[in-house]
Each structure stands twice: as structure tokens, then as C-alpha cells.
Design an enzyme around this catalytic site. Sequence first.
Site, PDB file in Angstrom:
ATOM      1  CG  PHE A 219      -0.804   5.236   7.280  1.00  0.00           C
ATOM      2  CD1 PHE A 219      -1.298   6.530   7.316  1.00  0.00           C
ATOM      3  CD2 PHE A 219      -1.366   4.306   8.133  1.00  0.00           C
ATOM      4  CE1 PHE A 219      -2.334   6.879   8.169  1.00  0.00           C
ATOM      5  CE2 PHE A 219      -2.394   4.638   8.994  1.00  0.00           C
ATOM      6  CZ  PHE A 219      -2.892   5.921   9.006  1.00  0.00           C
TER       7      PHE A 219
ATOM      8  CG  PHE B 201      -8.924   5.674   6.704  1.00  0.00           C
ATOM      9  CD1 PHE B 201      -8.621   4.326   6.721  1.00  0.00           C
ATOM     10  CD2 PHE B 201      -9.908   6.132   7.576  1.00  0.00           C
ATOM     11  CE1 PHE B 201      -9.271   3.449   7.589  1.00  0.00           C
ATOM     12  CE2 PHE B 201     -10.571   5.268   8.437  1.00  0.00           C
ATOM     13  CZ  PHE B 201     -10.250   3.922   8.444  1.00  0.00           C
TER      14      PHE B 201
ATOM     15  NE  ARG C  25      -4.035   4.254  -5.716  1.00  0.00           N
ATOM     16  CZ  ARG C  25      -4.486   5.158  -4.852  1.00  0.00           C
ATOM     17  NH1 ARG C  25      -5.369   6.042  -5.229  1.00  0.00           N
ATOM     18  NH2 ARG C  25      -4.050   5.161  -3.608  1.00  0.00           N
TER      19      ARG C  25
ATOM     20  CG  ASP D 104      -5.020  -7.280  -5.242  1.00  0.00           C
ATOM     21  OD1 ASP D 104      -5.945  -6.455  -5.299  1.00  0.00           O
ATOM     22  OD2 ASP D 104      -4.910  -8.135  -4.334  1.00  0.00           O
TER      23      ASP D 104
ATOM     24  CE1 TYR E 285      -9.912  -0.417   8.724  1.00  0.00           C
ATOM     25  CE2 TYR E 285     -10.608   0.660  10.748  1.00  0.00           C
ATOM     26  CZ  TYR E 285      -9.646   0.425   9.783  1.00  0.00           C
ATOM     27  OH  TYR E 285      -8.423   1.017   9.882  1.00  0.00           O
TER      28      TYR E 285
ATOM     29  N   GLY F 158       0.829  -1.210   0.000  1.00  0.00           N
ATOM     30  CA  GLY F 158       0.000   0.000   0.000  1.00  0.00           C
ATOM     31  C   GLY F 158       0.859   1.254   0.000  1.00  0.00           C
TER      32      GLY F 158
ATOM     33  CB  SER G  81      -7.086   0.318  13.255  1.00  0.00           C
ATOM     34  OG  SER G  81      -8.069   1.269  13.638  1.00  0.00           O
TER      35      SER G  81
HETATM   36  C1  8X3 Z   1      -8.369   4.208  11.605  1.00  0.00           C
HETATM   37  C2  8X3 Z   1      -8.828   4.670  12.927  1.00  0.00           C
HETATM   38  O1  8X3 Z   1     -10.787   5.271  14.396  1.00  0.00           O
HETATM   39  O2  8X3 Z   1     -11.029   5.712  12.033  1.00  0.00           O
HETATM   40  O3  8X3 Z   1      -8.100   2.871  11.609  1.00  0.00           O
HETATM   41  O4  8X3 Z   1     -11.126   3.459  12.841  1.00  0.00           O
HETATM   42  S1  8X3 Z   1     -10.507   4.759  13.034  1.00  0.00           S
END
Ligand code: 8X3
Length: 248
Positions: free
Chosen positions: A12, A185, A33, A54, A147, A7, A134
Site C-alpha cells: 500500500f 501482507f 528496507r 523503524d 491483529y 511503510g 482494516s
Molecule cells: C487486512 C484485511 O481481512 O485480512 O487487514 O484482516 S483482513
Amino acid sequence: MVVFVSGASSGFGKEISKKFIKEGHKIIALARRRDLLIGLQNELGEACQIIISDVNDIFSIQNQLKKLPQDFKSVDILINNAGLALGLESAEKADINDWEKMIQTNINGLIKLTHFFLPQMVSNKKGHIINIGSIAGTYPYPGGNIYGATKAFVKQFSLNLRADLYDKNIRVSNIEPGLTGGSEFSLIRFKGDNNKANKVYENTKPLQPKDIAEAVWWVASLPEHININRIEMMPTTQAPAALNVAKN
Ligand code: 8X3
């Protein structure tokens, strides 16, 4: 050191690549990309080699790795950065394709790259796997459903890798950022809706991709006998939320 970053074309991954090059290391930058990757290589020079693929296509990655210059053959650090969030709907309204895509990238892509590079690291008797997790892997929030679950996987996988690797001189670290602006993001999470994406950061001061790159660099640059298991980082303007109680 040779550092493989997934990525790497933006956010990041791009900042991490820039940081390691600035510190005198070599980067293998992976992303889909082409134009962005070529731009990154033009900016960073020959110390940055690129792989256009990918993250799940190990066959293509392996073939492109074979064509890299000799001094890029052995990877010292794998940075599993590729990942995404799609949607912020309540679970019953979420699109199953979004869920599958997050699992495909955040989990499947990450484990495939790890599985590919790990035997080489073990045989070299050194290596470092740095995963980008995260805070969503620890703290639930509305709409975080899959997620957050993928990032909980990344956290536990990181810890379990240590359980297998502590006596093989392989380090594993999970970097767990909170609210971070300055990347795609939220734009990706909201499928290109700029208004929704910008609102996430309105009137606040989020982390920036450079902050994440500094944390990644720090864990990687420590003496070899130190393993940082996890870094949970949030902007000063964010804190774990209070528990919600529905009163109907
Ligand atoms: C990114 C942080 O809080 O938007 O992974 O999930 S949050």
C-alpha cells in the site's frame, strides 16, 4: 503538499507514494528496507525523499527529517500505513512475540508518528492524518485476535482524534480495507510460507494496493471542509461473515 508515508517500501505504502507523486505532490517515504526505498526514490525522483528507520525510532526519524531539503520541512499529510499481521492461530496457540510485535508496529509506531507531527499541523492550522485500518478492526474472525484488536484501536483513535481536532482544521480519516492481494501482507502473516499466503487469494478477486491508494487519494483530495471519517472497503467477492455457533 508534503505527504509523509510510513511503510512506504512496498504494498500500500509504495502505491500511495506513487499516486501522490503522480498527482504532483512531494513524498517523504519511511521504511526500514534501504534497498527498496532507494529503488522507490530512483523510480519517483527528487519529489520523493526517503527516511530509513523503524517506525518506532522517532529520534532517528527526527534527525533524518532535519537533513531533508527545505521544501520538505513542513508535513501536510501523515499517512500511517506501516503495519502487519503475524499468525492466524487461535488465541491460545498464538506466539506472544507476534502479539507484541503487532502492538509495537500497528499501535505504538502509529501513535508515535501522530504525536510527533500533530503539534506542527495544529500550529500550521491545517493537516490531515490518514490511518490505514482494516475491516479486522470491526469484524472478528478466527485467528484475527490481536491483529483485529490493533486495528480496532486505530479506528477508535482516529475517531477520538477528530473529537480533539474538529475545531483546528485537522482532518483524520481511517481507511479500512478487507481482503487485499498484491502485497506482502499474507506472506508476512504466514512467515514466508508462500503456499499458505497464495491460498488466501486463490479463486477470488481481492482488492489491490492500487485500490487502497485511490481511496487514500480521494479522501486527501476532497475540499478542505470535508472530512471522511472512515472508509470500509471490501472486494465484491467478500462480505461480513455469518455468526458461528459451535455445536458439540
Ligand atoms: C487486512 C484485511 O481481512 O485480512 O487487514 O484482516 S483482513
